[in-house]
Write a protein that holds these residues in place. Structure first.
Motif, PDB file in Angstrom:
ATOM      1  N   ASP A 184      -5.257  32.317  -6.445  1.00 25.77           N
ATOM      2  CA  ASP A 184      -5.780  32.196  -7.809  1.00 25.77           C
ATOM      3  C   ASP A 184      -5.701  33.548  -8.513  1.00 25.77           C
ATOM      4  O   ASP A 184      -5.248  33.660  -9.663  1.00 25.77           O
ATOM      5  N   VAL A 185      -6.170  34.557  -7.812  1.00 22.31           N
ATOM      6  CA  VAL A 185      -6.185  35.909  -8.369  1.00 22.31           C
ATOM      7  C   VAL A 185      -4.768  36.380  -8.663  1.00 22.31           C
ATOM      8  O   VAL A 185      -4.475  36.893  -9.753  1.00 22.31           O
ATOM      9  N   LEU A 186      -3.871  36.204  -7.713  1.00 26.82           N
ATOM     10  CA  LEU A 186      -2.494  36.668  -7.887  1.00 26.82           C
ATOM     11  C   LEU A 186      -1.821  35.967  -9.063  1.00 26.82           C
ATOM     12  O   LEU A 186      -1.057  36.594  -9.813  1.00 26.82           O
ATOM     13  N   SER A 187      -2.107  34.688  -9.253  1.00 21.96           N
ATOM     14  CA  SER A 187      -1.506  33.976 -10.383  1.00 21.96           C
ATOM     15  C   SER A 187      -1.971  34.577 -11.701  1.00 21.96           C
ATOM     16  O   SER A 187      -1.197  34.682 -12.661  1.00 21.96           O
ATOM     17  N   GLY A 188      -3.249  34.971 -11.770  1.00 17.71           N
ATOM     18  CA  GLY A 188      -3.768  35.601 -12.977  1.00 17.71           C
ATOM     19  C   GLY A 188      -3.172  36.972 -13.219  1.00 17.71           C
ATOM     20  O   GLY A 188      -2.839  37.330 -14.351  1.00 17.71           O
ATOM     21  N   VAL A 189      -3.017  37.740 -12.151  1.00 19.11           N
ATOM     22  CA  VAL A 189      -2.404  39.068 -12.261  1.00 19.11           C
ATOM     23  C   VAL A 189      -0.965  38.943 -12.748  1.00 19.11           C
ATOM     24  O   VAL A 189      -0.527  39.663 -13.652  1.00 19.11           O
ATOM     25  N   ARG A 190      -0.224  38.025 -12.171  1.00 16.72           N
ATOM     26  CA  ARG A 190       1.175  37.839 -12.560  1.00 16.72           C
ATOM     27  C   ARG A 190       1.322  37.355 -13.998  1.00 16.72           C
ATOM     28  O   ARG A 190       2.333  37.611 -14.647  1.00 16.72           O
ATOM     29  N   ALA A 191       0.303  36.637 -14.491  1.00 16.34           N
ATOM     30  CA  ALA A 191       0.336  36.147 -15.870  1.00 16.34           C
ATOM     31  C   ALA A 191      -0.067  37.225 -16.871  1.00 16.34           C
ATOM     32  O   ALA A 191       0.084  37.033 -18.075  1.00 16.34           O
ATOM     33  N   GLY A 192      -0.595  38.358 -16.387  1.00 19.14           N
ATOM     34  CA  GLY A 192      -1.025  39.431 -17.266  1.00 19.14           C
ATOM     35  C   GLY A 192      -2.394  39.214 -17.869  1.00 19.14           C
ATOM     36  O   GLY A 192      -2.739  39.834 -18.881  1.00 19.14           O
ATOM     37  N   ALA A 193      -3.217  38.357 -17.251  1.00 22.52           N
ATOM     38  CA  ALA A 193      -4.543  38.052 -17.792  1.00 22.52           C
ATOM     39  C   ALA A 193      -5.409  39.308 -17.857  1.00 22.52           C
ATOM     40  O   ALA A 193      -5.349  40.177 -16.977  1.00 22.52           O
ATOM     41  N   GLY A 194      -6.236  39.370 -18.900  1.00 17.89           N
ATOM     42  CA  GLY A 194      -7.090  40.538 -19.089  1.00 17.89           C
ATOM     43  C   GLY A 194      -8.237  40.619 -18.114  1.00 17.89           C
ATOM     44  O   GLY A 194      -8.735  41.701 -17.802  1.00 17.89           O
ATOM     45  N   LEU A 195      -8.690  39.472 -17.630  1.00 16.09           N
ATOM     46  CA  LEU A 195      -9.753  39.422 -16.625  1.00 16.09           C
ATOM     47  C   LEU A 195      -9.303  38.474 -15.535  1.00 16.09           C
ATOM     48  O   LEU A 195      -8.901  37.345 -15.806  1.00 16.09           O
ATOM     49  N   VAL A 196      -9.351  38.937 -14.292  1.00 17.46           N
ATOM     50  CA  VAL A 196      -8.995  38.107 -13.145  1.00 17.46           C
ATOM     51  C   VAL A 196     -10.114  38.254 -12.122  1.00 17.46           C
ATOM     52  O   VAL A 196     -10.305  39.331 -11.552  1.00 17.46           O
TER      53      VAL A 196
END
Length: 232
Positions: A184-196
């Motif tokens: 879940d975390v890695l998907s957010g990081v790869r998407a460039g999300a501001g908060l993960v």
């Protein structure tokens, strides 16, 4: 709690383990799938498979079974057995929300944010969970890997599709991604999300979250509204 992320406009939340209490249902359903594939509980092969399932929590389940069983036919057979077993467990009343999850989602929506629920399960299983919890109309969008061409986590597709479909933010940095697994975390990081953020209510813990690049670790999704604060 100090407000550190007031500019978040779109919140992408995982389901099982994050907003829905897992209670070991994934592993129980996996045991049924393994049995259907002739992998006996207590065997070395079963232990090896279970270790892989635990390590890849959050990934699309069909992808997990492709890794474990090699051929597409066997992967689909295992996935069908898993989905049937999980559906039976949900139908028997074993699905429950993480304490405070619905209230948190409603608070986020009430504050003007857009919320999307995502999963690594198939659509039929996601819908069974939504129906069991009475969440079918809770959020404007729910997504599973099939909705994004089959690529679930740790790819960024579910997060980016949430942004494209809802137009809930102007910038990926206004997106928050929250889940209970490193994937879940890695998907957010790869998407460039501001908060993960990783949450401690499911499969993985602080070490896995930090290694995957989490910006925050929370005890529960119930802590998220206070972290985000009110919209300016």
């Amino acid at each position: 709690m100090t407000v550190t992320h007031p500019d978040i406009r779109l919140v992408v939340l995982d389901m099982a383990g994050t907003t829905v209490a897992d209670g070991g249902l994934v592993e129980r359903a996996f045991a049924a799938a393994a049995d259907a594939m002739g992998v006996s509980a207590g065997s070395a092969e079963h232990a090896e498979h279970l270790a892989h399932v635990r390590a890849t929590m959050g990934e699309s389940k069909i992808s997990v079974f492709r890794h474990l069983f090699g051929t597409e036919e066997r992967a689909r057979q295992a996935n069908s057995a898993f989905e049937a077993a999980y559906g039976d467990l949900v139908a028997s009343g074993l699905a429950a929300p993480v304490p405070g999850a619905r209230e948190s989602i409603e608070a986020l929506l009430g504050g003007g944010r857009t919320v999307v629920l995502t999963t690594g399960f198939a659509r039929v299983t996601q819908d069974a969970l939504l129906d069991a919890l009475g969440w079918r109309d809770l959020v404007p969008l729910t997504l599973c890997p099939a909705d994004v061409g089959g690529r679930g986590r740790p790819y960024p597709d579910l997060v980016l599709e949430s942004l494209v479909r809802t137009r809930g933010a102007d910038d990926v940095r206004q997106v928050a991604v929250v889940g209970d697994t490193a994937y879940d975390v890695l998907s957010g990081v790869r998407a460039g999300a501001g908060l993960v953020a990783g949450v401690r209510t499911g499969a993985h813990g602080d070490a896995e979250f930090r290694a995957a690049g989490a910006t925050e670790v929370l005890d529960s999704v119930a802590d998220l509204p206070a972290l985000l604060g009110e919209l300016g």
